[in-house]
Scaffold this active site. Structure first.
Site, PDB file in Angstrom:
ATOM      1  N   HIS A  95       0.705  -1.070  -0.178  1.00 57.04           N
ATOM      2  CA  HIS A  95       0.105  -0.044   0.063  1.00 57.04           C
ATOM      3  C   HIS A  95       0.868   1.254  -0.081  1.00 57.04           C
ATOM      4  O   HIS A  95       2.088   1.186   0.415  1.00 57.04           O
ATOM      5  CB  HIS A  95      -0.786   0.058   1.192  1.00 57.04           C
ATOM      6  CG  HIS A  95      -2.131  -0.649   1.041  1.00 57.04           C
ATOM      7  ND1 HIS A  95      -3.333  -0.777   1.829  1.00 57.04           N
ATOM      8  CD2 HIS A  95      -2.411  -1.765   0.180  1.00 57.04           C
ATOM      9  CE1 HIS A  95      -4.355  -1.582   1.559  1.00 57.04           C
ATOM     10  NE2 HIS A  95      -3.647  -2.053   0.121  1.00 57.04           N
ATOM     11  N   GLU A 120       1.058   3.922   1.871  1.00 61.66           N
ATOM     12  CA  GLU A 120       1.250   4.386   3.165  1.00 61.66           C
ATOM     13  C   GLU A 120       2.380   3.480   3.714  1.00 61.66           C
ATOM     14  O   GLU A 120       3.447   3.863   4.193  1.00 61.66           O
ATOM     15  CB  GLU A 120       0.369   4.400   4.075  1.00 61.66           C
ATOM     16  CG  GLU A 120      -0.807   5.309   3.691  1.00 61.66           C
ATOM     17  CD  GLU A 120      -1.919   4.468   3.032  1.00 61.66           C
ATOM     18  OE1 GLU A 120      -1.714   3.673   2.144  1.00 61.66           O
ATOM     19  OE2 GLU A 120      -3.265   4.682   3.327  1.00 61.66           O
ATOM     20  N   CYS A 155      -6.221   2.083   5.369  1.00 64.70           N
ATOM     21  CA  CYS A 155      -7.062   0.915   5.477  1.00 64.70           C
ATOM     22  C   CYS A 155      -7.186   0.354   6.980  1.00 64.70           C
ATOM     23  O   CYS A 155      -5.902   0.314   7.611  1.00 64.70           O
ATOM     24  CB  CYS A 155      -6.549  -0.042   4.732  1.00 64.70           C
ATOM     25  SG  CYS A 155      -4.943  -0.774   4.712  1.00 64.70           S
ATOM     26  N   CYS A 194      -2.839  -0.435   7.120  1.00 64.54           N
ATOM     27  CA  CYS A 194      -1.732   0.484   7.324  1.00 64.54           C
ATOM     28  C   CYS A 194      -2.145   1.315   8.618  1.00 64.54           C
ATOM     29  O   CYS A 194      -1.180   1.827   9.326  1.00 64.54           O
ATOM     30  CB  CYS A 194      -2.121   1.636   6.151  1.00 64.54           C
ATOM     31  SG  CYS A 194      -1.467   0.837   4.762  1.00 64.54           S
TER      32      CYS A 194
HETATM   33  N1  LIG Z   1      -5.308   3.679   1.820  1.00 59.28           N
HETATM   34  C1  LIG Z   1      -5.143   2.783   1.191  1.00 59.28           C
HETATM   35  N2  LIG Z   1      -4.122   2.835   0.218  1.00 59.28           N
HETATM   36  C2  LIG Z   1      -3.664   1.819  -0.580  1.00 59.28           C
HETATM   37  O1  LIG Z   1      -2.668   1.776  -1.215  1.00 59.28           O
HETATM   38  C3  LIG Z   1      -4.535   0.909  -1.021  1.00 59.28           C
HETATM   39  N3  LIG Z   1      -4.236  -0.159  -2.128  1.00 59.28           N
HETATM   40  C4  LIG Z   1      -5.662   0.797  -0.452  1.00 59.28           C
HETATM   41  N4  LIG Z   1      -6.813  -0.086  -0.588  1.00 59.28           N
HETATM   42  C5  LIG Z   1      -7.804  -0.378   0.331  1.00 59.28           C
HETATM   43  C6  LIG Z   1      -8.542  -1.636  -0.072  1.00 59.28           C
HETATM   44  O2  LIG Z   1      -9.603  -2.145   0.867  1.00 59.28           O
HETATM   45  C7  LIG Z   1      -7.614  -2.878  -0.305  1.00 59.28           C
HETATM   46  O3  LIG Z   1      -6.735  -2.611  -1.339  1.00 59.28           O
HETATM   47  C8  LIG Z   1      -8.732  -4.139  -0.435  1.00 59.28           C
HETATM   48  O4  LIG Z   1      -9.263  -4.541   0.683  1.00 59.28           O
HETATM   49  C9  LIG Z   1      -7.601  -5.256  -0.987  1.00 59.28           C
HETATM   50  O5  LIG Z   1      -6.747  -5.523  -0.136  1.00 59.28           O
HETATM   51  P1  LIG Z   1      -5.094  -5.552  -0.640  1.00 59.28           P
HETATM   52  O6  LIG Z   1      -4.703  -4.175  -0.979  1.00 59.28           O
HETATM   53  O7  LIG Z   1      -5.053  -6.764  -1.653  1.00 59.28           O
HETATM   54  O8  LIG Z   1      -4.153  -5.980   0.765  1.00 59.28           O
HETATM   55  N5  LIG Z   1      -6.102   1.839   0.541  1.00 59.28           N
HETATM   56 ZN   LIG Z   2      -3.312   0.329   3.698  1.00 61.48          ZN
END
Ligand SMILES: Nc1nc(=O)c(N)c(NC[C@H](O)[C@H](O)[C@H](O)COP(=O)(O)O)[nH]1
Ligand SMILES: [Zn+2]
Length: 165
Positions: free
Chosen positions: A54, A56, A91, A101
């Site tokens: 992600h 963050e 998240c 995060c």
């Molecule tokens: N704040 C934030 N920064 C990120 O870089 C990102 N990709 C998400 N995304 C949140 C979303 O809820 C998750 O991407 C899904 O729940 C899938 O989970 P994964 O990413 O595969 O661990 N949220």
């Molecule tokens: Zn996250």
């Protein structure tokens, strides 16, 4: 020149544009800033580092790596007034099961000063995990959460670019 919130959120959004589109996540950008000196300590975007990473998480991991530390020990080297700008709220739960995060940000308080504030551009859409409950966890741990408005439309367009239309 000390950056204002919009300047930093714009830079975080520039990071989000670097993220490879994917249907199962959001394309997010983040900036780690030392609020005392208006210094950008690190930048990151979704999937920048290997693995299902992600924005963050990448931001924190890169800063830790620059100090020869693993991400989980980044709190030991953060300046006292470090903040994160992220285009989407951190998240609180991930469908992959990877560490959210919000937990990564809260644990920066271990062994050091920890992240003081999180500036977010938008709340997380309820597409993957329903309502994101992370804000309360951050606030319950003494981390201020601030919305920086004005970029919502572009943030969401970038975030969902990899999703089926
Ligand atoms: N704040 C934030 N920064 C990120 O870089 C990102 N990709 C998400 N995304 C949140 C979303 O809820 C998750 O991407 C899904 O729940 C899938 O989970 P994964 O990413 O595969 O661990 N949220
Ligand atoms: Zn996250």
């Amino acid at each position: 020149v000390p950056g204002d919130h919009a300047t930093y959120m714009r830079l975080a959004l520039d990071q989000a544009h670097e993220s490879p589109p994917k249907p199962t996540n959001f394309r997010v950008g983040a900036l780690l800033v030392d609020e005392d000196t208006s210094t950008i300590l690190s930048r990151g975007y979704t999937l920048e580092l290997p693995g299902n990473t992600h924005a963050e998480q990448c931001c924190l991991a890169k800063y830790a790596q620059a100090h020869d530390l693993p991400e989980e020990r980044v709190g030991e080297v953060l300046p006292p007034n470090s903040v994160i700008y992220t285009t989407m709220e951190p998240c609180g739960l991930r469908l992959s099961g990877n560490l959210p995060c919000v937990e990564r940000i809260v644990r920066t308080k271990e062994g050091g000063n920890g992240i003081r504030k999180v500036y977010l551009g938008v709340k997380e859409p309820e597409k993957f995990v329903g309502k994101n409950k992370g804000r309360k966890v951050l606030e319950d741990n003494g981390i201020e959460v601030v919305h920086v408005g004005g970029f919502e439309e572009e943030i969401l367009r970038v975030a969902t670019a990899g999703h089926e239309k």
